[in-house]
Design a protein around this motif. Structure first.
Motif, mmCIF file in Angstrom:
data_model
loop_
_atom_site.group_PDB
_atom_site.id
_atom_site.type_symbol
_atom_site.label_atom_id
_atom_site.label_comp_id
_atom_site.label_asym_id
_atom_site.label_seq_id
_atom_site.Cartn_x
_atom_site.Cartn_y
_atom_site.Cartn_z
ATOM 1 N N GLY A 1 0.809 -1.218 0.000
ATOM 2 C CA GLY A 1 0.000 0.000 0.000
ATOM 3 C C GLY A 1 0.835 1.258 0.000
ATOM 4 N N THR B 1 2.262 2.969 -2.496
ATOM 5 C CA THR B 1 1.906 3.976 -3.500
ATOM 6 C C THR B 1 0.653 4.748 -3.095
ATOM 7 O OG1 THR B 1 2.853 2.576 -5.241
ATOM 8 C CG2 THR B 1 1.382 4.347 -5.935
ATOM 9 N N GLU B 2 -0.354 4.034 -2.615
ATOM 10 C CA GLU B 2 -1.598 4.699 -2.219
ATOM 11 C C GLU B 2 -1.367 5.656 -1.059
ATOM 12 O OE1 GLU B 2 -5.558 5.732 -2.503
ATOM 13 O OE2 GLU B 2 -4.372 4.480 -3.856
ATOM 14 N N ARG C 1 -1.632 9.881 -1.015
ATOM 15 C CA ARG C 1 -2.395 10.657 -0.033
ATOM 16 C C ARG C 1 -1.519 11.728 0.616
ATOM 17 N NH1 ARG C 1 -7.477 9.200 2.052
ATOM 18 N NH2 ARG C 1 -8.441 7.630 0.713
ATOM 19 N N ASP D 1 2.505 3.500 -11.523
ATOM 20 C CA ASP D 1 2.560 4.196 -10.232
ATOM 21 C C ASP D 1 2.748 5.700 -10.405
ATOM 22 O OD1 ASP D 1 2.110 1.873 -8.921
ATOM 23 O OD2 ASP D 1 4.141 1.621 -8.148
ATOM 24 N N ARG E 1 -0.599 7.117 -10.990
ATOM 25 C CA ARG E 1 -1.401 7.173 -9.757
ATOM 26 C C ARG E 1 -0.954 8.344 -8.873
ATOM 27 N NH1 ARG E 1 -0.264 1.345 -10.062
ATOM 28 N NH2 ARG E 1 -2.173 0.268 -10.703
ATOM 29 N N LYS F 1 -2.485 -0.441 6.065
ATOM 30 C CA LYS F 1 -3.712 -1.242 5.946
ATOM 31 C C LYS F 1 -4.227 -1.710 7.296
ATOM 32 C CE LYS F 1 -2.459 -2.850 1.285
ATOM 33 N NZ LYS F 1 -2.388 -3.987 0.350
ATOM 34 N N ALA G 1 -4.542 4.147 4.286
ATOM 35 C CA ALA G 1 -4.754 5.071 3.172
ATOM 36 C C ALA G 1 -6.233 5.187 2.828
ATOM 37 C CB ALA G 1 -3.957 4.611 1.954
ATOM 38 N N ARG G 2 -6.980 4.119 3.035
ATOM 39 C CA ARG G 2 -8.405 4.138 2.692
ATOM 40 C C ARG G 2 -9.163 5.187 3.499
ATOM 41 N NH1 ARG G 2 -11.460 -1.486 2.993
ATOM 42 N NH2 ARG G 2 -10.026 -1.843 1.244
#
Length: 255
Positions: free
Chosen positions: A44, A46-47, A51, A75, A78, A168, A200-201
């Motif tokens: 995770g 990259t995500e 952010r 990437d 993104r 995560k 990140a979510r």
């Protein structure tokens, strides 16, 4: 044969260390701090970086990012959604970044006025751990889905980290992740290192990570890890990768 391979590895690493030291000094004169992000594939990274970059752009902070992969520019695409300047490095099979590659892109691409450069290293916790990139901060990331014993399996990576980020965290329950055991294992290989938790979510940990990075950029002391980058051993079948492959890797860089 083993002795000759070890000698080549030591020579490559010594050359890299010299280049990294020079790059660190040159970046300091320009007021640029480098954050080297290391993790396994799928952590995770990259995500989370996307952010962080987006938050930095919201705050009008002069940030940029380089992202490295063996192939594709996925990437970079993104990360570019953040609005920050982003550049893709293609390593053409090389399992890590080296100081010479970073130096080339700093000299040819880094936007004027940038004070914070994030470098997303190749997804790998073995090879990248041995190479100093001239970074101000080395961050090692790990997802809860990877298992709490990961720091013990990759002690050089975790033992050379200035900061550890657990990602995560929303999946910790379903994954049966033992956070206490993970924390104990991290401290076993790197006593005193801070562990930052993120998702990140939901955005959890994004601001905290950005603030840690900004503090280092502004002169705050960093945790001193017990391990410096040290040689890794591929074995005979990959001994060529530090000679022929290293010389040819420049061709894989996106200009």
């Amino acid at each position: 044969m083993c002795d000759s391979v070890d000698e080549v590895t030591r020579a490559v690493l010594a050359k890299n260390d010299g280049l990294a030291a020079g790059l660190r000094e040159a970046l300091a004169r320009r007021g640029v701090s480098v954050v080297n992000l290391l993790s396994s594939p799928g952590s995770g990274k990259t995500e989370l970086l996307g952010r962080v970059l987006a938050r930095a752009v919201e705050r009008s902070l002069p940030v940029a990012a380089l992202t490295a992969d063996l192939a594709t520019e996925n990437d970079a695409g993104r990360l570019a959604r953040s609005g920050a300047p982003v550049k893709q490095l293609l390593t053409d099979g090389l399992c890590h970044l080296e100081a010479r590659q970073l130096r080339g892109h700093v000299e040819s691409w880094l936007p004027e006025g940038t004070s914070l450069l994030f470098v997303e290293n190749v997804g790998n916790l073995v090879c990248p751990a041995s190479y100093d990139l001239g970074e101000s901060l080395r961050v090692v990331l790990m997802a809860v889905t990877e298992g709490e014993d990961k720091p013990l399996k990759y002690p050089t990576a975790f033992g050379s980290a200035h900061l550890v980020v657990l990602t995560k965290t929303d999946l910790a329950g379903p994954a049966g992740f033992d956070e206490a055991a993970f924390e104990a294992n991290v401290q076993r290989v790197n006593p005193g290192v801070e562990v930052l938790r993120s998702c990140a979510r939901t955005g959890a940990g994004v601001d905290a990570l950005l603030e840690r990075v900004l503090a280092v950029r502004d002169g705050a002391p960093v945790h001193r890890p017990p391990l410096a980058p040290r040689p890794h051993t591929h074995g005979h079948s990959h001994s060529h990768s530090h000679t022929d492959t290293h010389e040819g890797a420049e061709a894989g860089l996106v200009p």
